[in-house]
Motif scaffolding. Sequence first.
Motif, short mmCIF file in Angstrom:
data_model
loop_
_atom_site.label_atom_id
_atom_site.label_comp_id
_atom_site.label_asym_id
_atom_site.label_seq_id
_atom_site.Cartn_x
_atom_site.Cartn_y
_atom_site.Cartn_z
N PRO A 1 80.97 110.12 20.53
CA PRO A 1 81.29 110.94 19.36
C PRO A 1 82.67 110.63 18.80
O PRO A 1 83.62 110.41 19.55
N GLY A 2 82.76 110.61 17.48
CA GLY A 2 84.04 110.34 16.83
C GLY A 2 83.83 109.89 15.40
O GLY A 2 82.69 109.84 14.91
N PRO A 3 84.92 109.58 14.69
CA PRO A 3 84.81 109.13 13.30
C PRO A 3 83.95 107.88 13.19
O PRO A 3 84.00 107.00 14.06
N ILE A 4 83.19 107.77 12.12
CA ILE A 4 82.25 106.67 11.96
C ILE A 4 82.96 105.32 11.93
O ILE A 4 82.46 104.32 12.45
N ILE A 5 84.17 105.27 11.37
CA ILE A 5 84.89 104.00 11.31
C ILE A 5 85.30 103.55 12.71
O ILE A 5 85.29 102.36 13.03
N MET B 1 81.85 99.25 18.16
CA MET B 1 80.62 98.50 18.40
C MET B 1 80.76 97.02 18.01
O MET B 1 80.24 96.14 18.69
N LEU B 2 81.50 96.75 16.92
CA LEU B 2 81.71 95.35 16.52
C LEU B 2 82.56 94.61 17.53
O LEU B 2 82.26 93.45 17.87
N PHE B 3 83.61 95.23 18.01
CA PHE B 3 84.42 94.61 19.07
C PHE B 3 83.57 94.38 20.31
O PHE B 3 83.69 93.34 20.98
N CYS B 4 82.73 95.36 20.63
CA CYS B 4 81.88 95.24 21.81
C CYS B 4 80.93 94.04 21.69
O CYS B 4 80.77 93.27 22.64
N ILE B 5 80.33 93.88 20.52
CA ILE B 5 79.42 92.75 20.30
C ILE B 5 80.14 91.43 20.52
O ILE B 5 79.62 90.51 21.17
N ILE C 1 73.21 98.60 13.95
CA ILE C 1 72.49 98.91 12.71
C ILE C 1 71.73 100.22 12.84
O ILE C 1 71.73 101.05 11.93
N THR C 2 71.08 100.41 13.98
CA THR C 2 70.34 101.65 14.22
C THR C 2 71.25 102.87 14.13
O THR C 2 70.94 103.86 13.46
N SER C 3 72.40 102.79 14.81
CA SER C 3 73.34 103.91 14.83
C SER C 3 73.91 104.20 13.45
O SER C 3 73.95 105.36 13.01
N LEU C 4 74.35 103.15 12.74
CA LEU C 4 74.95 103.34 11.42
C LEU C 4 73.92 103.82 10.40
O LEU C 4 74.23 104.64 9.52
N LEU C 5 72.69 103.34 10.54
CA LEU C 5 71.63 103.76 9.62
C LEU C 5 71.36 105.25 9.76
O LEU C 5 71.22 105.97 8.76
N LEU C 6 71.30 105.72 11.00
CA LEU C 6 71.07 107.15 11.23
C LEU C 6 72.22 107.98 10.67
O LEU C 6 72.02 109.09 10.16
N TYR C 7 73.43 107.44 10.76
CA TYR C 7 74.58 108.17 10.21
C TYR C 7 74.48 108.28 8.69
O TYR C 7 74.71 109.36 8.13
N PHE C 8 74.15 107.19 8.03
CA PHE C 8 74.11 107.22 6.57
C PHE C 8 72.95 108.07 6.05
O PHE C 8 73.01 108.59 4.94
N ILE C 9 71.90 108.20 6.85
CA ILE C 9 70.80 109.08 6.46
C ILE C 9 71.23 110.54 6.52
O ILE C 9 70.92 111.34 5.63
N ARG C 10 71.97 110.90 7.59
CA ARG C 10 72.43 112.28 7.77
C ARG C 10 73.92 112.25 8.13
O ARG C 10 74.30 112.40 9.30
N PRO C 11 74.80 112.05 7.14
CA PRO C 11 76.22 111.82 7.42
C PRO C 11 76.95 112.99 8.07
O PRO C 11 77.98 112.79 8.72
#
Length: 722
Positions: free
Chosen positions: A75-79, A85-89, A170-180
Amino acid sequence: MQTQYYLQERNYQRKYMQGKAQEIHTFFYSQAFADGFRTTFAILLPALSGFYFGFFETGLTISLGAMATSFTDSPGPIIHKRNGMLFCIFFIFIVALITPFALFNEFTTGILIAVITFFFSMFTVYGNRAGAVGNAAILVMILTMDRSLQAPQVLPYALLVAAGGVFYTITSLLLYFIRPYKNAQRALGDCIGEIATYLGMRAEFYNTESSLDKDYNKVIAQQIIVNERLDVVRELFFKTRQIVQESTEEGRKLVFTFVETVDLFENITAAYYDYDSLRNQFGHTGALDLIYRSLKKIEQELNSIAFSMQSGFSFSRSFDYDEEVKNLKAQIDTTFQNQSHSLVLKKIVVNIRNLLNDLTNIQQYFERDTKLKKTNVDHSHFVSHQSLNANIFWNNFSLQSSVFRHSIRVSSACTVGYLLARLLSYGQYNYWILLTIAFILKPAFSLTKQRNIERMIGTVAGGAIGVLILVFIPGKNVHFIFMVLFMIGSYSFMRINYLVMVICITPYVLILFSFLGAGFQDVVEERILDTLIGGAIAFLASYLLFPQWESGQVKNYMQGILKANAAYMKKIVDALSGQKLSMLEYKLARKEVNLQSANLSAAFQRMLSEPKSKQSSQKQLHQFVVLNHILFSNMATIATTLLSKEATVYPAELLQLGKKAYSKLKESSRKFEAGSTTLKIAEPSTNEERLLTADELLMKEQLQFIVTVSNDIDKITKVMAG
C-alpha cells in the motif's frame, strides 16, 4: 434471576457472533484480501495458460516474475508502487541473467549467494519498498538455482521472468486506473477499524473487572498499530495527486474524513483519568458500567463505518447519538444528585459527546449531497521524503549501520546454509533452507526470533493440513480449489499475519508439488527439516553476528519522546500565555508525539523478546512508557480545551504550572546529553492574578497532575541515563 442471567448471556453471545461475522466481512473487503486475490490471479494465469497451451515451464517462469514483483506492490502512493515495480523488474531480470552462469561449481555459487544476499539486503537503507525489491531479487536468485539452464537458455529465461513482472505491473496499474480511489478508501477504513479497536481497549479502563496493568499494555501495543496505519494513510493521501489537490469531490471527502479521524484519535487519547480512583469512588454505583457500554457502542459504530468505507456500502447509524448522551447524563445525574464529586463523570460524558460529534463529522463522507470545502492543509509537512541518493548506500558501509550489520548476517547465514545443504545433500529441494534464512532474518533479534517460532509452527500445522487434504479428500479438481484458496490466504496475510501466511503457504506448496508428480510425503518431511535447519542458522546468526540489542537503543527513543512531549507542552504554555496557536504547528507537534511514542513502545516490546541477559531496567522502562502515555493523554486534554476557546491570557498560577512541566521535560531530555545543565524558566510577568473559574480550577488540577507525572518521569530518566 437465572432467567435474567440467561438472557444477558444470550445477548452477549449474539453480539459476540455479530462482531466476529463483521470482522470476516471486513476482511473480504480489505486491502489485504484485494492484494491476495490480485497476486493469486497474476501468478496463476501465466502458469495455467502455459499448461493449457503446452508450455508449462514457460508459464511457471512468467509466474515467478509476477510473484517476485508482487513483493513491492505494498500500500502507498501509485507513483511509488509503479516505480518500485519497475525497479524490481530491472533487478530480477539482472539476477535471473547472471545466476545461471555462476552455478558452474560450488565456489562460484557460494560467491554469488554471498554477494547477492549482501547487496540486496542493503536496499533496506532506502525504506521498506526498496527492501521488498531486494527480497524479490534474492527470491529469484534462490529459485533460479534450482534450474539447470544451458547458456542459450539463460537470456530467454531472464526475459520471461521480466515479462512476469511486466504482466503483474500492468495488472496492478490497470486495476488502479479503473478504481483510483479504492485503495485510499480501504486504507482509511482499515485505519478507522484499528482506532475502533483502540477505543474498545480504552473502554476496558471503565470495566471494573479488568486489570489496569493489562489494559495499559494492550492500549500501548495497539497505539503502535494505529500510528502505523495513520502513517500509511498520510503517505497514500498526501503523495497522491488526485487526493492531495482535493480537486474532486471524492478527494475532498477523503482528506476531510482523514483529518476528522486524526482528531477523533486525539480525543480518544485525551480522555485520561485516574482509573484507580474512579473505580474506588464509582465502581459500586454502576456509573462506570454505563460509560463502558456507551464506549463499546461507539466502538461498534466505528467498526461499521470502517466496513462501509472499505466495502463501498452505505452507512446508517445504529443508535441516536443525542439520545445516548442525554440518557447517559440523566442516569448519572439521577445517581449522584447534589454530589460535587460527580464532576469527573460529567467530564467523561462531555468527552463521549465530543467523540459522537467526531463520528457525525466522519459520517459526512457517506452523504451524497454534502459539499465539502478544501482543507487547505500544507500536507508536505506531514509526510517523509525518502532520497534515493547513491551516497546513502555507500555511507552505510560501516559497522555503525544496523542495515550493514544485518546484510552481513544475511549473507553469512545464507552462505553457511548453502554449504550445509551441499554437505548433507539429502533431498531435491535444499533451496528451502536458503529461503527460510533469507526471509526469517530481520535486523532486530526479537523479530527474527518471532519469525522463527511462527515459521516452525506454521510449517508443521500447514504440513498437517496439506497431508490431510491430499490423503482424505480425493479428486484433482478439489485439490486445485484448495490450492487456489491457500494461495489467496498466503498472499492476503503476507503483510498482516506471518503465522497465518505460513500455515496457508505450506499446504499450497504441497498440493502444487503433488500436481508436479512429487510424493507429498517426502516433500512435507523435507520442508519441515529444511525449515528447522534454516531457522537454526538464522537464529544463531542473529544472536552471534554483530547483534544490536534494544537495551542499547532505548535511550535514543526515550530522549525522542521527551523532546516531543516538551515541544507539545510548549504549545500549551504558549496558549496559556495568550498566544494564538498555529493549527499546523500544533498538529505537527501532536504527530511527533504519536510517532515517538509508538517508536518507544515498539522498542520496549522488542526488548522483551530478547534474552533476559541482554535486557536492562525492564521495570523502569515499562513505567517510563506508561507514564509518557498518561502524560500525553493529560496534555491532549488541556490542548483540546484551549483550542476550543478564543485566545486569552490565563492566570499566572496556571502558566507557572505549565512552565514547570515544560522545564522538567526539557531537563529530562537533556540528561541524555553530555554536559547537560538545568533549564531555568523565567517567572511570568504579564498574567493577572485573580480568582479561578470552575473550568480553570479543573485545568489547574490537570496541570498539577502533569507536573507530578513529569517529575516521576524525570526520576526514572535519572536512573536510565546513568
